[in-house]
Write a protein that holds these residues in place. Structure first.
Motif, PDB file in Angstrom:
ATOM      1  N   TYR A 232       0.825  -1.212   0.000  1.00 50.78           N
ATOM      2  CA  TYR A 232       0.000   0.000   0.000  1.00 50.78           C
ATOM      3  C   TYR A 232       0.859   1.262   0.000  1.00 50.78           C
ATOM      4  O   TYR A 232       0.420   2.325   0.464  1.00 50.78           O
ATOM      5  N   ALA A 305      -8.928   1.470   5.391  1.00 49.38           N
ATOM      6  CA  ALA A 305      -8.629   0.624   4.224  1.00 49.38           C
ATOM      7  C   ALA A 305      -7.156   0.249   4.199  1.00 49.38           C
ATOM      8  O   ALA A 305      -6.798  -0.891   3.856  1.00 49.38           O
ATOM      9  N   LEU A 306      -6.278   1.180   4.571  1.00 49.84           N
ATOM     10  CA  LEU A 306      -4.848   0.869   4.629  1.00 49.84           C
ATOM     11  C   LEU A 306      -4.555  -0.136   5.730  1.00 49.84           C
ATOM     12  O   LEU A 306      -3.707  -1.022   5.565  1.00 49.84           O
ATOM     13  N   SER A 309      -5.260  -3.484   4.426  1.00 47.57           N
ATOM     14  CA  SER A 309      -4.200  -3.911   3.514  1.00 47.57           C
ATOM     15  C   SER A 309      -2.998  -4.423   4.295  1.00 47.57           C
ATOM     16  O   SER A 309      -2.428  -5.481   3.980  1.00 47.57           O
ATOM     17  N   HIS A 325      -5.413  -4.726  -1.348  1.00 48.16           N
ATOM     18  CA  HIS A 325      -4.407  -3.700  -1.613  1.00 48.16           C
ATOM     19  C   HIS A 325      -4.896  -2.731  -2.696  1.00 48.16           C
ATOM     20  O   HIS A 325      -4.683  -1.518  -2.609  1.00 48.16           O
ATOM     21  N   ALA A 328      -7.428  -0.326  -1.189  1.00 46.66           N
ATOM     22  CA  ALA A 328      -6.788   0.739  -0.413  1.00 46.66           C
ATOM     23  C   ALA A 328      -6.316   1.868  -1.329  1.00 46.66           C
ATOM     24  O   ALA A 328      -6.459   3.055  -0.996  1.00 46.66           O
ATOM     25  N   THR A 332      -8.000   5.714  -1.595  1.00 47.47           N
ATOM     26  CA  THR A 332      -7.155   6.898  -1.460  1.00 47.47           C
ATOM     27  C   THR A 332      -7.363   7.840  -2.637  1.00 47.47           C
ATOM     28  O   THR A 332      -7.544   9.050  -2.452  1.00 47.47           O
TER      29      THR A 332
END
Length: 417
Positions: A232, A305-306, A309, A325, A328, A332
């Motif tokens: 990520y 979300a990160l 990941s 991944h 994420a 973003t």
């Protein structure tokens, strides 16, 4: 904390307040001289050291190595608060935090153990990836060549954010065969020259200028075992910028509210006995604050979300068998234009609530727009909407950024399409 200081939303975890209280006195002290530093172009060496002493550089480092082991949402919550004090300093720590993610996702072994321990002891990392001579950001003319039982580094880097404050530079180069190679370069090594020549109208104190390397001797332990980065990576570094923007918005909103509350002079067509009673002025204050609030909420949502990941990667999930991944990165990109627009608008319309005196250098309100405009020029927002549209229509993955290889679960590297 007063009632006015609140209403920025709940922290990203039940323990967030317990973590944040450790750093808020430092953030407060950093904010006190932010205008002075901006006006005098005084590099915040002392302020960076305050944060290092408080353990800010080891936020994500496991507790066994001396860190705080915060989650990614907790990290980005703290970055928003720091950026409200001074977004220059948030950017200074960007490479440090990214290198930490490299380590957390790296194979277990001597290299990982050594550098997590160093970060836990307070050592600091700056950036050495970009070159002005390259046609593409991911290409390098800087070389690290074998010489006897060691290596020799030559080249020049720009946008070396944080390096002037750091102990080490996380540097990308190529070897004699043009293969990517990465190293940790001591900033005080013979042949290393770091210049304070960043001349941007914003983020002027982030130390994002030139670093030159002339016949710098590197030992084998300085060379990274793998030049790959965590899955990520693009999303992480972009989200640091979005956290900075959210913090800028928060500071702009707070300063605007204070100035309106203390304003004595009235416009002839005003609607109240004072600016603080004028509903049209209050509407502007509310619009600025609402934009800042929304930006912060978006950043913390993307940070989740990160975190997913990260957790998928260290659990051993096959990157070819999961979209976590990719999601994420898409989340973003979905946030980039929205957050950028919110804060650029907020730092522009705030002047509508104030008189001509707001343009005086003493208020330094222009620094918010200058910093926001500079940050939004990194990895420009014009590409992110297209990336999101391509994904939404056809499921297309965003083009790879930087190194083609990523670190997969605690070991091997994988090519990114």
């Amino acid at each position: 904390m007063t009632r006015i200081d609140q209403a920025w939303g709940r922290g990203p975890s039940a323990r967030y307040e317990e973590i944040a209280v450790r750093f808020r006195p430092v953030f407060h002290d950093i904010a006190q001289a932010a205008i002075e530093r901006d006006q005098q172009r005084r590099l915040p060496f002392e302020e960076v050291q305050w944060l290092r002493d408080a353990g800010f550089g080891a936020l994500r480092v496991p507790q066994d190595y001396g860190g705080l082991a915060v989650t990614l949402p907790e990290l980005f919550g703290l970055l928003i608060e720091l950026a409200a004090a001074d977004p220059n300093i948030t950017n200074i720590f960007r490479s440090q935090l990214g290198f930490t993610e490299d380590l957390l996702n790296a194979p277990k072994g001597a290299w990982r153990e050594e550098w997590l321990s160093r970060l836990g002891r307070g050592e600091m990392i700056g950036s050495g990836f970009s070159e002005l001579s390259s046609a593409k950001i991911s290409e390098h003319s800087t070389t690290i060549l074998r010489e006897g039982d060691g290596y020799r580094l030559n080249g020049e880097k720009f946008y070396t954010t944080g390096s002037i404050y750091a102990d080490w530079i996380n540097l990308a180069a190529v070897d004699g065969e043009g293969t990517p190679i990465a190293a940790l370069v001591p900033t005080r090594a013979r042949g290393v020259e770091i210049l304070d020549d960043w001349d941007g109208f914003g983020q002027a104190l982030s130390g994002s200028g030139t670093a030159r390397f002339k016949d710098v001797r590197l030992e084998p332990e300085h060379i990274k075992p793998d030049a790959a980065r965590f899955p990520y990576t693009p999303a992480f570094f972009q989200l640091v910028h979005l956290a900075s923007l959210a913090g800028i918005g928060r500071a702009a909103a707070s300063e605007l509210a204070e100035l309106v509350g203390s304003r004595v002079r009235l416009y002839p067509r005003g609607n109240g006995a004072s600016s603080a009673d004028d509903p049209q002025v209050l509407e502007v204050v509310g619009r600025v604050r609402g934009r800042a609030y929304s930006a912060g909420a978006i950043v913390l949502n993307v940070a989740e979300a990160l975190q997913r990941s990260f957790e998928a990667n260290i659990s051993g999930a096959d990157p070819e068998e999961t979209d976590v991944h990719l999601i994420a990165e898409v989340e973003t990109s979905q946030a980039v234009t929205v957050v950028s627009t919110l804060i650029l608008e907020a730092t522009t319309i705030l002047f509508d609530a104030l008189g001509a005196s707001a343009a005086k250098r003493a208020t330094a309100l222009d620094r918010h727009w200058r910093n926001a405009r500079t940050i939004t020029s990194h990895n420009p927002r014009i590409y992110h909407d297209r990336v999101v549209g391509e994904y939404a229509v056809s499921g297309k993955k965003p083009a790879a950024v930087g190194y083609r290889k990523i670190i997969t679960p605690f070991g091997t590297s994988s090519e990114v399409a």
